[in-house]
Design a protein around this motif. Structure first.
Motif, short mmCIF file in Angstrom:
data_model
loop_
_atom_site.label_atom_id
_atom_site.label_comp_id
_atom_site.label_asym_id
_atom_site.label_seq_id
_atom_site.Cartn_x
_atom_site.Cartn_y
_atom_site.Cartn_z
N UNK A 321 43.18 55.03 -13.18
CA UNK A 321 42.74 54.55 -12.46
C UNK A 321 43.82 52.87 -13.58
N UNK A 322 42.93 52.85 -14.74
CA UNK A 322 43.04 51.96 -15.15
C UNK A 322 45.17 51.21 -16.10
N UNK A 323 45.71 51.97 -14.97
CA UNK A 323 46.67 52.24 -15.50
C UNK A 323 47.43 52.35 -14.11
N UNK A 324 46.38 52.03 -12.86
CA UNK A 324 47.39 51.36 -11.74
C UNK A 324 47.33 52.18 -11.03
N UNK A 325 47.12 53.61 -11.26
CA UNK A 325 47.26 54.67 -10.17
C UNK A 325 46.08 54.26 -9.02
N UNK A 326 46.05 54.07 -7.98
CA UNK A 326 45.25 54.33 -6.86
C UNK A 326 44.35 55.27 -6.71
N UNK A 327 43.67 55.24 -6.09
CA UNK A 327 42.29 56.42 -5.38
C UNK A 327 43.17 57.69 -5.62
N UNK A 328 44.24 57.26 -4.43
CA UNK A 328 44.71 58.47 -3.34
C UNK A 328 45.68 58.68 -4.21
N UNK A 329 46.19 58.03 -5.52
CA UNK A 329 47.07 58.99 -6.27
C UNK A 329 45.79 60.23 -7.34
N UNK A 330 45.22 59.47 -7.73
CA UNK A 330 44.28 60.29 -7.65
C UNK A 330 43.91 61.56 -6.74
N UNK A 404 37.70 61.15 -4.83
CA UNK A 404 38.27 59.77 -4.54
C UNK A 404 37.19 58.39 -5.02
N UNK A 405 36.37 58.85 -4.25
CA UNK A 405 35.43 58.05 -4.35
C UNK A 405 34.43 58.05 -5.41
N UNK A 406 34.51 59.37 -6.30
CA UNK A 406 33.97 58.37 -7.42
C UNK A 406 35.23 58.07 -8.80
N UNK A 407 35.76 57.71 -8.72
CA UNK A 407 36.75 56.52 -9.55
C UNK A 407 37.05 55.30 -8.58
N UNK A 408 36.71 54.98 -7.34
CA UNK A 408 36.51 54.30 -6.70
C UNK A 408 35.39 53.62 -7.34
N UNK A 409 33.83 54.59 -7.53
CA UNK A 409 32.55 53.73 -7.75
C UNK A 409 33.08 53.67 -9.40
N UNK B 66 41.58 38.01 -5.30
CA UNK B 66 40.53 38.28 -4.02
C UNK B 66 41.47 38.15 -2.93
N UNK B 67 42.80 38.15 -3.04
CA UNK B 67 43.83 37.73 -1.65
C UNK B 67 44.25 39.35 -1.46
N UNK B 68 44.01 39.92 -2.45
CA UNK B 68 44.97 41.11 -2.01
C UNK B 68 44.56 42.03 -1.80
N UNK B 69 44.56 43.54 -1.42
CA UNK B 69 44.69 44.59 -0.84
C UNK B 69 44.45 45.30 -1.69
N UNK B 70 43.48 46.51 -1.68
CA UNK B 70 42.65 46.92 -2.82
C UNK B 70 44.41 47.92 -3.55
N UNK B 71 44.85 48.40 -2.28
CA UNK B 71 45.88 49.36 -2.92
C UNK B 71 47.39 47.99 -4.10
N UNK B 72 46.99 47.03 -3.40
CA UNK B 72 47.81 45.69 -4.30
C UNK B 72 47.71 45.05 -5.51
#
Lengths: 416, 223
Positions: A321-330, A404-409, B66-72
């Motif tokens: 996540x810190x590297x910019x991976x989205x939860x969807x990537x995980x 996914x939920x864990x990494x969001x939280x 805050x103007x960006x979405x989660x993916x952005x």
């Protein structure tokens, strides 16, 4: 790169991942071998009799006639008179006809009276003839040719004496007229293996002094006299018929079924085999269901394994996540790992199947007469493998959604 | 730059953080001191765009998160921010090279900025032995791992480096040489550095040293 990392992650947990893959591989191998045996058994079943165009017997049901005439299960409801047999044999459509007379037994095996023509015309597994492995065919009146299983079970060799019992499971023996094992037929995987074959005349001979199923008290015709008697039977149980042209099969069948002198039935063996298989097929589906459940169990194990790994991998998720991976990537990473494990398991299972086939094929053939073909995976087998991989991906969605939920939280903060 | 910020963890009413104003100039290095549990990590999560504020603005490099979405925001983080944790920074099963290049996977612009040999060059500049890039990260010593983490944060020259107590797992001598290397590299790329720590002794090297308690107030329900 993601694929490489997923592989690396799996390798790092080699033991648990290996066990999971092994479980999947074994379940896939089991499922595929059940499939193999099932199709093999079905083919072998359909190959029990070939080259015979019609089977003829007293009027009953087609499956029943097939059962007693070919599989030697159950009993005939009635006989066919020798006169009717002669009538049919003399039809111009008939190329060959083999009479069969059943009703006696030897130990747990059925005795079948027939003629030398049986050996010439009976075919199995797509046209293979019977081969007498040891000894010779029916020459003398008291010669018996036995199937491979009879010989193996009872330990008979050529030259051994055999006493035929009257009827099935009876205590009255035809011990005044013993037979001699003249030949042993090589294993066929058909009911012939479990049959004692004698000549039609011999069946008549052992019943010379018998009336209505019992020996006439005090009467015992000497064997020398019997040999000189006319041993033409008065009735037979069934007959196998070959016609000259396939086009005539239905015409002859119709003629036999409408035979005015006696209620007779002629069946097409292939059609009756199909009917019979539909009855046997229930067990087949049960077998497939059980092995499918084993695959499901292995996939559940996979799911449990991913679930239990989630907690120890929260740190790793935070790095992603810190590297910019989205939860969807995980989520995708976990599904990819599951699919990879299932794919490796599936390929390994396929390899296990082939290894097993190579080792077991000769054994299965000689023990059960079941010939399992080794070939490229069929479309059905490949679709099974694809389904396993797909099911693994789907079942990993549950733990992956949790990740996914864990990494969001958690975000980047996991305190360990 | 943070302005009039207020944040509560969703579902956890017991902890809230509000920051009236906080900023870091370009190329500046700032040490933020605070005891553990004082909200340092929460602040970093806000700056990195992993969580969003209930109120107020978080601006990084002129962009209002805050103007960006989660993916952005995930993409933004990958492109613009290098992150260094306390420890266990690396994927232990991946090679050093893969670890360093991991953020580039999610940041196409940063990937284009990064030279092909940059990973190896950074390793050399950070005093890591030659040929280390092929080694599995889990086999390295903690000090080496932290230096690889620095290389990963610096690759592709993101304008902001965020470090969460990166020296806490190192002994005093290693801390000093680690900070030396970190500052050299940051000076070379011209990035801003925000480091949080509870250790006041680190302050000497930084442009500014702030206490979290001075810039933010936390609310905590009595347990």
């Amino acid at each position: 790169m993601i694929l490489r990392l997923a592989l690396g992650s799996l390798l790092a947990r080699a033991l648990t991942v290996g066990m999971t893959i092994l479980a999947i591989a074994l379940s896939v191998a089991l499922f595929l071998s059940v499939e193999k045996i099932r199709t093999g058994a079905r083919a072998s079943f359909a190959d029990t009799i070939s080259g015979t165009d019609l089977i003829l017997g007293a009027r009953s049901g087609s499956v029943q006639l097939l059962l007693y005439s070919v599989f030697r299960i159950g009993n005939a409801t009635n006989n066919v008179t020798w006169q009717s047999y002669q009538d049919i044999a003399s039809r111009k459509e008939v190329d060959w006809i083999v009479p069969i007379s059943l009703g006696d037994s030897h130990r747990q095996f059925r005795v079948m009276g027939t003629t030398q023509a049986f050996f010439e015309h009976y075919r199995y597994r797509g046209g293979r003839p019977l081969e007498i492995g040891q000894g010779h065919g029916l020459k003398d009146l008291y010669d018996a040719v036995i199937g491979a299983e009879v010989a193996a079970t009872l330990g008979y060799a050529v030259g051994d004496p055999i006493v035929v019992s009257h009827g099935l499971a009876s205590f009255s023996e035809h011990d005044d007229q013993p037979f001699r094992v003249a030949g042993i037929i090589g294993r066929t995987g058909t009911p012939v293996d479990r049959t004692v074959i004698v000549s039609l005349a011999a069946i008549e001979a052992v019943h010379v002094d018998w009336r209505s199923g019992a020996q006439i008290p005090g009467q015992a015709t000497p064997v020398d006299r019997i040999r000189q008697m006319d041993l033409t039977p008065t009735a037979i149980t069934a007959a196998l018929v070959g016609v000259k042209s396939r086009l005539q099969i239905f015409g002859l069948q119709r003629w036999i079924n409408e035979y005015p002198e006696e209620p007779l039935l002629a069946i097409l063996p292939g059609v009756a085999l199909q009917e019979l298989w539909q009855i046997v097929g229930v067990a087949e589906s049960a077998l497939v269901a059980v092995s499918a459940m084993v695959v499901v169990t292995a996939l559940l194990g996979l799911m449990a394994m991913i679930f239990s790994s989630l907690n120890e991998r929260r740190r790793e998720m935070a790095i992603w996540r810190a590297m910019g991976a989205r939860p969807a990537t995980i989520l995708g990473l976990l599904v990819l790992e599951a699919a990879l494990m299932a794919a490796i398991g599936a390929v390994l299972g396929l390899a296990l199947l082939y290894a097993g086939l190579v080792i077991a094929r000769p054994l299965v053939d000689s023990a059960f007469g079941l010939w399992l073909p080794i070939g490229l995976p069929t479309a059905r087998e490949l679709s099974v493998l694809a389904a396993v991989i797909g099911a693994a991906a789907i079942s990993s969605l549950l733990p992956a959604l949790r990740a996914y939920r864990l990494s969001l939280a958690d975000g980047m903060m996991v305190r360990i | 730059m943070l302005q009039d910020l207020r944040f509560t963890w969703p579902g956890r009413a017991s902890f809230g953080l509000s920051v009236p104003e906080f900023w870091i100039g370009q190329g500046q290095s700032v040490l933020l001191l605070g005891e553990s549990g004082s909200g340092k990590s929460t602040l970093l999560s806000l700056i990195c765009g992993i969580v969003t504020a209930d109120r107020g603005r978080v601006e990084v490099g002129g962009c209002d998160l805050s103007t960006l979405g989660a993916g952005a925001r995930d993409r933004f983080r990958a492109e613009r921010i290098g992150v260094i944790f306390q420890q266990f920074n690396l994927l232990p099963y991946a090679s050093v090279a893969d670890n360093i290049q991991l953020p580039l996977r999610f940041a196409p612009e940063r990937r284009n900025r990064a030279a092909p040999e940059e990973a190896a060059a950074l390793c050399a500049a950070l005093g890591l032995p030659e040929g280390i890039t092929g080694t599995t990260a889990g086999r390295l010593s903690v000090g080496q791992q932290q230096r690889v983490a620095v290389a990963r944060a610096l690759i592709g020259q993101p304008p902001l480096i965020v470090a969460d107590e990166p020296t806490s797992a190192l002994d005093a001598a290693a801390q000093d040489s680690f900070l030396g290397l970190l500052f050299d590299q940051i000076a070379a790329t011209g990035a801003s550095l925000l480091m949080v720590s509870h250790d006041e002794r680190l302050g000497a090297r930084f442009d500014r040293v702030l206490r979290l308690a001075d810039i933010a107030s936390t609310e905590r329900a009595v347990a």
